[in-house]
Design an enzyme around this catalytic site. Structure first.
Site, mmCIF file in Angstrom:
data_model
loop_
_atom_site.group_PDB
_atom_site.id
_atom_site.type_symbol
_atom_site.label_atom_id
_atom_site.label_comp_id
_atom_site.label_asym_id
_atom_site.label_seq_id
_atom_site.Cartn_x
_atom_site.Cartn_y
_atom_site.Cartn_z
ATOM 1 N N CYS A 58 0.848 -1.194 0.000
ATOM 2 C CA CYS A 58 0.000 0.000 0.000
ATOM 3 C C CYS A 58 0.878 1.235 0.000
ATOM 4 O O CYS A 58 1.830 1.282 0.774
ATOM 5 C CB CYS A 58 -0.891 -0.022 1.241
ATOM 6 S SG CYS A 58 -1.895 1.434 1.470
ATOM 7 N N PRO A 59 0.603 2.258 -0.777
ATOM 8 C CA PRO A 59 -0.551 2.472 -1.659
ATOM 9 C C PRO A 59 -0.244 2.205 -3.120
ATOM 10 O O PRO A 59 -0.970 2.659 -3.979
ATOM 11 C CB PRO A 59 -0.825 3.965 -1.461
ATOM 12 C CG PRO A 59 0.559 4.554 -1.377
ATOM 13 C CD PRO A 59 1.428 3.492 -0.700
#
Lengths: 137, 77
Positions: free
Chosen positions: B16-17
């Site tokens: 992430c992200p």
């Protein structure tokens, strides 16, 4: 802008810069304008000659935290600088150095990585932030 | 009807992200209405792609999971 994310980066350790880069990239992917204001040790970490260096971790990380961070990196996690580069590719991300911190660290913009778009004072930062949220890291 | 997918994003192994960032970059390369397929292993991506779709207006038209790999098909707004 009212829906903007405005990050004031003060800490210069890799963990806090990583957390900040994730927030910036996530907001950019949602189309939110992102303004990043670099102060003190965070600004120091953006020096062109040291941006890829080991900037350490916050004291609370300890040895276990160090191992966890190293493990994630070994698994291929993008560095905070790379995360910010990707976020800037999406557009809407502006990274500015705090002029007071530039004086403090005796820096010129040519000393900084090209990720940094310019130098400004706190008034310009607030003007760009508008009614958007301000986060201090 | 077979869906014609124009662009593939392999975000397997990315944390992430990055799956969302790579998808946001890729969806710009296709025309409005075109489909892109994303593969990701980040466990947060299930909620993230739902949230990203709702916020940006790019429609999440298919979603599945297979052995820790999540697959998403999105239609550009």
């Amino acid at each position: 802008m009212d829906d903007s994310l405005n990050l004031v980066l003060f800490s210069g350790t890799d963990d806090k810069l990583q957390a900040a880069a994730v927030l910036a990239a996530g907001a950019a992917a949602l189309g939110k304008p992102v303004n990043v204001f670099l102060q003190y040790w965070a600004l120091d970490a953006f020096r062109a000659d040291r941006i890829g260096a080991d900037h350490g971790l916050a004291p609370e990380a300890g040895a276990t935290g160090r191992a966890a961070v190293d493990g994630l990196r070994a698994a291929g996690q993008a560095s905070w600088a790379e995360t910010l580069r990707q976020a800037k590719e999406l557009g809407g991300v502006d990274i500015e150095a705090c002029s007071l911190s530039m004086d403090l660290l005796h820096l010129d913009q040519s000393d900084l990585d090209p990720l940094v778009d310019g130098v400004e004072g706190v008034t310009a930062f607030y003007l760009n932030a508008g009614a958007g949220q301000v986060v201090f890291i | 009807m077979t869906l014609q997918i124009l662009q593939h994003v392999d975000a397997r192994g990315l944390s992430c992200p990055m799956p969302i960032v790579k998808t946001a970059q890729a969806i710009r390369t296709v025309a409005s209405g075109a489909l892109i397929e994303v593969l990701a292993t980040d466990p947060g991506s299930v909620k993230d792609f739902g949230a990203w779709s709702r916020t940006t207006g790019h429609e999440l038209i298919e979603q599945s999971a297979d052995g820790g790999v999540f697959r998403f098909v999105l239609r550009r707004k």
